[in-house]
Enzyme design. Structure first.
Site, PDB file in Angstrom:
ATOM      1  N   HIS A  54       0.962  -0.948  -0.133  1.00  0.00           N
ATOM      2  CA  HIS A  54       0.109   0.025   0.119  1.00  0.00           C
ATOM      3  C   HIS A  54       0.774   1.122  -0.059  1.00  0.00           C
ATOM      4  CE1 HIS A  54       0.613   0.872   4.335  1.00  0.00           C
ATOM      5  NE2 HIS A  54       0.535  -0.295   4.341  1.00  0.00           N
TER       6      HIS A  54
ATOM      7  N   CYS B 232       3.020  -5.052   6.673  1.00  0.00           N
ATOM      8  CA  CYS B 232       2.708  -4.469   5.581  1.00  0.00           C
ATOM      9  C   CYS B 232       3.944  -4.057   4.630  1.00  0.00           C
ATOM     10  CB  CYS B 232       1.593  -3.632   5.517  1.00  0.00           C
ATOM     11  SG  CYS B 232       0.145  -4.259   5.810  1.00  0.00           S
TER      12      CYS B 232
END
Length: 310
Positions: free
Chosen positions: A176, A192
């Site tokens: 992301h 992440c």
């Protein structure tokens, strides 16, 4: 600025050149890194004697934009956690030519590690909501900085404008963007893969659902170029580290020996063990020739180039 190179033949593992630029008065290492597609730790290690925030007008800055490709299939997406870098191998173009693109990333802290292995992209969302997992809600509450159960799209959303979900059981692991690009190139996430907003947007538009993603941890990479054997070493966090700001240390020499052993059958080479040990001990992240055939300086190998900024 994405770094994109022609994909070399299978017996060549090195792409790019180390560049040198002259800093302007308003430059920082972070801003220069973003301009040239390099993350925080990469820039800091390549310029150990330069102030991160005030390099100084006229200071020569090293841009470490030469890479040994990870030991993984040259297809889809490959993420090397130790290097904090993502590699993307797009399909061949209309002339049947292939390239490799590489981007700096942020990865999980030691206590919020990013899992290794093969996975794939299962979902893509533009302008996502962020639903903090229970672990993050608990952590932030303990810090006296409670989070809402949902953060809507907008400038306060830590996912940025693009997210791609990975097929990893046991957690919401994503590739992301971010609303804090200063942290790109550090171990600061909760597992992440975080990217500069412009980088993740570029990939978001081109990576279809189902794209293969391989996550590896290779603090030392070895490769061939022009008959020379090179090593690229990156530091690692100590086993008892708690966050991205704990001291880093060089990788074990055995990792370098293991990396060399994996490719020595591809060609003859005499390894200069002193040079190998120095390279691993420095862990600059810049590929270094370790074969003994020639005592070559960086400028002699052609790995340096000067850049005039527009």
């Amino acid at each position: 600025m994405a770094l994109s190179f022609p994909l070399p033949p299978p017996n060549v593992d090195v792409v790019g050149h180390v560049q040198r630029v002259t800093a302007d008065r308003e430059d920082t290492l972070l801003a220069l890194g973003r301009e040239y597609g390099v993350g925080y730790e990469e820039m800091r290690r390549a310029n150990p004697d330069v102030d991160v925030w005030l390099p100084g007008e006229g200071t020569e800055i090293v841009i470490p934009s030469r890479f040994i490709l990870p030991a993984a299939p040259r297809d889809g997406v490959v993420i090397n956690l130790a290097e904090m870098r993502l590699y993307y191998y797009p399909p061949a173009d209309a002339q049947d030519l292939r390239r490799v693109e590489t981007y700096p990333i942020s990865v999980g802290r030691m206590d919020w590690g990013t899992p290794l292995g093969e996975t794939r992209i299962t979902e893509k969302t533009e302008d996502p909501y962020w639903f903090p997992p229970e672990s993050i809600l608990t952590e932030r509450a303990a810090q006296g900085r409670p989070l809402p159960s949902a953060v809507p799209p907008g400038p306060d959303n830590p996912l940025g404008r693009h997210k791609m979900r990975l097929d990893i059981p046991g957690g919401a692991y994503l590739i992301h963007g971010t609303n804090e690009p200063r942290g790109i190139g550090m171990r600061v996430t909760h597992g992440c893969i975080r990217m500069f907003p412009e980088d993740v947007e570029s990939l978001f538009e081109r990576l279809p659902v189902g794209t293969d993603v391989r996550i590896v941890n290779q603090p030392v990479k070895a490769g061939w170029m022009a008959g020379e054997l090179l090593i690229e070493a990156h530091p690692v966090l100590p086993a008892d580290a708690e966050n991205a700001y704990d001291p880093l240390k060089p990788p074990p020499v055995r990792d370098a020996v293991r990396a060399l052993a994996g490719i020595l059958d591809e060609g003859p080479a005499r390894v200069d063990h002193d040079r190998l040990t120095r390279s691993v001990g420095t862990a600059s992240g810049i590929p270094v020739v370790v074969s003994r055939s020639l005592d070559i300086s960086p400028t002699d190998t052609g790995q340096w180039s000067s850049v005039v900024r527009q």
